[in-house]
Design an enzyme around this catalytic site. Structure first.
Site, PDB file in Angstrom:
ATOM      1  N   SER A 110      59.558  66.543  31.492  1.00 21.09           N
ATOM      2  CA  SER A 110      60.877  66.623  30.873  1.00 21.09           C
ATOM      3  C   SER A 110      61.732  67.730  31.469  1.00 21.09           C
ATOM      4  O   SER A 110      62.953  67.709  31.338  1.00 21.09           O
ATOM      5  CB  SER A 110      60.719  66.848  29.362  1.00 21.09           C
TER       6      SER A 110
ATOM      7  N   GLU B  51      61.796  58.385  29.754  1.00 17.80           N
ATOM      8  CA  GLU B  51      63.250  58.624  29.715  1.00 17.80           C
ATOM      9  C   GLU B  51      63.587  59.748  28.743  1.00 17.80           C
ATOM     10  O   GLU B  51      64.584  59.725  28.029  1.00 17.80           O
ATOM     11  CB  GLU B  51      63.986  57.335  29.335  1.00 17.80           C
TER      12      GLU B  51
ATOM     13  N   ARG C 270      50.297  32.174   5.999  1.00 20.40           N
ATOM     14  CA  ARG C 270      48.997  32.700   5.579  1.00 20.40           C
ATOM     15  C   ARG C 270      48.889  32.728   4.061  1.00 20.40           C
ATOM     16  O   ARG C 270      49.788  33.228   3.379  1.00 20.40           O
ATOM     17  CB  ARG C 270      48.826  34.123   6.132  1.00 20.40           C
TER      18      ARG C 270
ATOM     19  N   THR D 215      59.623  62.365  38.033  1.00 22.42           N
ATOM     20  CA  THR D 215      58.525  63.086  37.383  1.00 22.42           C
ATOM     21  C   THR D 215      57.475  63.578  38.358  1.00 22.42           C
ATOM     22  O   THR D 215      57.091  62.879  39.302  1.00 22.42           O
ATOM     23  CB  THR D 215      57.862  62.173  36.334  1.00 22.42           C
TER      24      THR D 215
ATOM     25  N   ILE E   7      55.555  56.774  38.403  1.00 21.94           N
ATOM     26  CA  ILE E   7      56.745  56.153  38.982  1.00 21.94           C
ATOM     27  C   ILE E   7      56.656  54.628  38.863  1.00 21.94           C
ATOM     28  O   ILE E   7      55.882  53.978  39.572  1.00 21.94           O
ATOM     29  CB  ILE E   7      56.923  56.584  40.449  1.00 21.94           C
ATOM     30  N   THR E   8      57.455  54.069  37.964  1.00 19.39           N
ATOM     31  CA  THR E   8      57.517  52.619  37.793  1.00 19.39           C
ATOM     32  C   THR E   8      58.055  51.974  39.070  1.00 19.39           C
ATOM     33  O   THR E   8      59.057  52.429  39.627  1.00 19.39           O
ATOM     34  CB  THR E   8      58.430  52.265  36.607  1.00 19.39           C
TER      35      THR E   8
END
Length: 395
Positions: free
Chosen positions: A141, A374, A278, A135, A166-167
């Site tokens: 995209s 992705e 609850r 990217t 960027i991971t």
């Protein structure tokens, strides 16, 4: 916990051999005992989960997607997806850090030459981090719009340009880097791919994003200024990058789906536990018909999408490379389901769901990006929809 036997029966139908099941059991134990207890702390601090990654490496998990000839102990795609889901279920940030290793390295395994695999893959098998660098600010995209430039210079390639979102980009030992070959004018034909090694002069980390979710996973903006990369690191030939990218996405998109389903499972389990404990107006919340109907819808969606996950995994394992549409359907639906379940979990917990101590707000924040990365889900709708147009025109 109420509802869990349904998912356990589905998991029991997944075909794993004895070694794979033993590894998955070890991953579940790691997720339960180490990763999940650390998740909230790492999220609040926005701190890279070093302890979690050490635990993953102690199990040798990178080896499961790398062939034995290159230092790995390769297992099935289904086993990999099951592990992704369990890690993401405990901590989405840790899950995507580890899954990115697969996303970035699978193309090297599939398309690299023997010398490249012998030289580079052992680094990842031994616990190294990898990153996928596609990217750019004006090329999300649309990969053909990227401007990062590869210029051949004798036995080297000069890299200039930059990437964003960027991971692992600031920590990766190896980056699978896409760019345009300077000697090819056609933007589609020019896309090429190489392995970029950490420590190359001219590589700069410009910044780390402050994100809504996945706060313990670093997302970097990086730049390349005259970086000299050995031509031996070019995967296949100049101009082959787009084919490599599209071929690789068929397997990385199911990985993203498994990651999203892990988040969805965690949110569903927390919500079911909460409404079972609850009371409101003198009644247990779970006894209300509207709540039961909602849980029925969510559980059904989750089971159906997860069934499709294992179907796509079987297609990949069969050797069939033509499952791009199925992969897009899976990624789109799994991430939409994850977003819906996490939103409903917050709603079911009410004010508590909006507070950080109850975790479901983290699941909701973490789920959102799965609809974006992705390939956005809108892009996947286009991919799926266009497949029918092409068939009609072919008549």
């Amino acid at each position: 916990m109420s509802g869990l036997p349904l998912f356990e029966r589905l998991d029991a139908q997944v075909s794993l051999n004895e070694t794979e099941q033993m590894l998955l059991d070890s991953v579940k134990a790691l997720a339960r005992d180490l990763i999940a207890p650390n998740a909230m702390r790492y999220d609040k601090a926005g701190e890279f989960p070093e302890e979690n990654i050490r635990g993953i490496n102690a199990l040798g998990l990178n080896a499961m997607f790398i062939p034995e000839a290159y230092g790995g102990a390769q297992l099935s795609f289904s086993a990999y997806l099951a592990c992704v889901r369990e890690i993401a279920r405990a901590c989405a940030s840790t899950g995507i850090i580890w899954a990115t290793n697969f996303h970035a390295i699978k193309p090297l395994i599939a398309y690299g030459n023997e010398e490249q695999k012998q030289r580079l893959l052992p680094r990842i098998a031994n616990g190294g981090l990898a990153s996928l660098a596609i990217t750019e600010p004006h090329a999300g995209s649309d990969a053909t719009a990227m401007t990062t430039r590869f210029t051949p210079d004798g036995d080297d390639i000069i890299v200039d340009g930059g990437k964003c979102f960027i991971t692992n980009g600031d920590r990766a030992d190896l980056l699978l880097l896409f760019g345009r070959w300077s000697e090819i004018d056609d933007p589609r034909r020019a896309i090429s791919v190489l392995i970029f090694e950490r420590g190359t002069p001219g590589f700069t980390i410009l910044g780390i994003e402050e994100k809504m979710g996945h706060k313990a996973s670093t997302t970097a903006t990086i730049s390349f200024d005259g970086c000299r990369v050995p031509r031996a690191n070019l995967i296949r030939a100049p101009g082959d990058g787009l084919d490599i990218l599209f071929g690789s996405l068929n397997r990385s998109r199911p990985s993203v789906a498994a990651h999203a389903l892990g988040i969805a499972h965690a949110a569903f389990e927390r919500a079911v536990a909460y409404v079972n404990r609850r009371r409101q107006s003198g009644r247990w919340v779970i006894e209300k018909q509207g709540i039961q109907f909602l849980l029925a819808e969510l559980a059904t969606e989750l089971v159906l999408v997860e069934s499709w996950l294992w179907r796509v995994a079987a297609l990949a394992e069969s050797g069939d490379e033509n499952f791009g549409i199925e992969s897009s359907m899976l990624k789109m639906k799994a991430t939409d389901v994850a977003m819906r379940i996490t939103e409903e979990a917050v709603q079911l917990l009410g004010g508590n769901g909006y507070c950080r101590d109850y975790e479901v707000e983290r699941y909701m924040r973490d789920a959102k990006i799965t609809q974006i990365w992705e390939g956005t889900n809108q892009i996947h709708k286009q991919i799926i929809g266009r497949s029918f147009v092409e068939k009609q025109r072919g008549r």
